[in-house]
Design an enzyme around this catalytic site. Structure first.
Site, PDB file in Angstrom:
ATOM      1  N   GLY A  46    -104.093 -68.464-105.648  1.00 24.06           N
ATOM      2  CA  GLY A  46    -103.517 -68.840-104.175  1.00 24.06           C
ATOM      3  C   GLY A  46    -103.962 -68.042-103.230  1.00 24.06           C
ATOM      4  N   GLN A  51    -103.387 -63.595 -95.196  1.00 21.50           N
ATOM      5  CA  GLN A  51    -103.994 -62.557 -96.109  1.00 21.50           C
ATOM      6  C   GLN A  51    -105.422 -62.097 -95.707  1.00 21.50           C
ATOM      7  OE1 GLN A  51    -102.499 -64.636 -99.804  1.00 21.50           O
ATOM      8  NE2 GLN A  51    -102.389 -62.550-100.391  1.00 21.50           N
ATOM      9  N   CYS A  94     -99.804 -60.704-106.496  1.00 16.27           N
ATOM     10  CA  CYS A  94    -100.082 -60.706-105.184  1.00 16.27           C
ATOM     11  C   CYS A  94    -101.660 -60.219-104.890  1.00 16.27           C
ATOM     12  CB  CYS A  94     -99.088 -60.541-104.002  1.00 16.27           C
ATOM     13  SG  CYS A  94     -99.630 -60.987-102.237  1.00 16.27           S
ATOM     14  N   HIS A 136     -94.803 -68.940-102.845  1.00 12.54           N
ATOM     15  CA  HIS A 136     -95.409 -67.677-102.676  1.00 12.54           C
ATOM     16  C   HIS A 136     -96.278 -67.676-101.382  1.00 12.54           C
ATOM     17  CE1 HIS A 136     -97.449 -63.689-104.204  1.00 12.54           C
ATOM     18  NE2 HIS A 136     -98.102 -64.186-103.338  1.00 12.54           N
ATOM     19  N   GLU A 137     -97.236 -68.731-101.061  1.00 13.16           N
ATOM     20  CA  GLU A 137     -98.134 -68.683-100.055  1.00 13.16           C
ATOM     21  C   GLU A 137     -97.410 -69.151 -98.965  1.00 13.16           C
ATOM     22  OE1 GLU A 137    -100.601 -67.628-100.976  1.00 13.16           O
ATOM     23  OE2 GLU A 137    -100.653 -67.909-102.989  1.00 13.16           O
TER      24      GLU A 137
HETATM   25  O1  GNR Z   1    -103.305 -64.860-107.809  1.00 15.98           O
HETATM   26  C1  GNR Z   1    -102.143 -64.992-107.654  1.00 15.98           C
HETATM   27  N1  GNR Z   1    -101.342 -64.985-108.708  1.00 15.98           N
HETATM   28  C2  GNR Z   1    -100.004 -65.440-108.453  1.00 15.98           C
HETATM   29  C3  GNR Z   1     -99.303 -65.619-109.913  1.00 15.98           C
HETATM   30  C4  GNR Z   1     -97.726 -65.677-109.776  1.00 15.98           C
HETATM   31  C5  GNR Z   1     -97.462 -65.951-108.712  1.00 15.98           C
HETATM   32  C6  GNR Z   1     -98.022 -66.318-107.444  1.00 15.98           C
HETATM   33  C7  GNR Z   1     -99.417 -65.786-107.594  1.00 15.98           C
HETATM   34  S1  GNR Z   1    -100.216 -66.066-105.916  1.00 15.98           S
HETATM   35  C8  GNR Z   1    -101.294 -64.878-106.103  1.00 15.98           C
HETATM   36  C9  GNR Z   1    -102.430 -64.872-105.164  1.00 15.98           C
HETATM   37  C10 GNR Z   1    -101.794 -64.415-103.858  1.00 15.98           C
HETATM   38  O2  GNR Z   1    -101.621 -63.400-103.594  1.00 15.98           O
HETATM   39  N2  GNR Z   1    -101.611 -65.429-103.249  1.00 15.98           N
HETATM   40  O3  GNR Z   1    -100.877 -65.325-102.069  1.00 15.98           O
HETATM   41 NI    NI Z   2     -99.787 -63.026-102.302  1.00 15.58          NI
END
Ligand code: GNR
Ligand code: NI
Length: 178
Positions: A46, A51, A94, A136-137
């Site tokens: 994601g 970012q 992240c 999360h995003e």
């Molecule tokens: O790559 C990512 N892996 C992830 C794993 C578990 C929960 C959320 C993520 S998102 C992250 C990429 C990222 O930082 N997106 O903002």
């Molecule tokens: Ni993230």
């Protein structure tokens, strides 16, 4: 297509609230494509526009990750219209907090309304990893990181490690240019 630079915490640009997109035009669609390319390259599952230094409500995701069949998702102005009562704990990482992981509790299932890369309104129901990634995003669009959901003791430990790493990085650059 182009690779974008991913901002690493601590950085004030990760704490800003992003602005809605008026229309998903060609420039927005290109940004979405560049964000997906940057995400696959990282590699990650994601990525949110803040970012890469863009304070717009744009996110991309692919829960398939590096697997054979890609399932790219591009969203502008995502809004959660429903979430399940049931919550689940999931380990998160992240790209802006490299090598840091912890468990975060979030609603298990969600329904999201958004605008796609062709400026068309869409709705999607998600569970499992995709649900976690979208939430999360969407946090990134509010200037919120996964560490804001864990204990301050753990958060401070993580942020101290990242601050130290930034200082070490700068020292290396100074040595190389001296
Ligand atoms: O790559 C990512 N892996 C992830 C794993 C578990 C929960 C959320 C993520 S998102 C992250 C990429 C990222 O930082 N997106 O903002
Ligand atoms: Ni993230």
């Amino acid at each position: 297509m182009a690779l974008l630079e991913i901002i690493v915490a601590p950085d004030p640009r990760l704490k800003r609230k992003s602005e809605p997109v008026a229309t998903v035009d060609a420039a927005t669609a290109k940004l979405m494509a560049d964000m997906l390319e940057t995400m696959y390259d990282a590699p990650g599952v994601g990525l949110a526009a803040p970012q890469v230094g863009v304070t717009k409500r744009i996110i991309v995701a692919d829960p398939a990750g590096e697997k054979a069949t890609p399932q790219p998702i591009k969203m502008a102005n995502p809004e959660i219209v429903w979430f399940s009562e049931e919550k689940k704990l999931h380990e998160e990482g992240c790209l802006s907090l490299p090598q840091e992981y912890d468990n975060v509790e979030r609603p298990d299932k969600i329904r999201v309304k958004y605008i796609d890369e062709n400026n068309q309104p869409q709705e999607l129901e998600a569970d499992g990893l995709l649900s976690v990634i979208i939430q999360h995003e969407m946090d990134h669009l509010e200037g919120v990181l996964f560490v804001d959901h864990i204990s301050s003791l753990k958060r401070n430990m993580i942020m101290r490690r990242l601050t130290k790493q930034k200082k070490m990085g700068k020292r290396h650059v100074a040595m190389e240019t001296a």
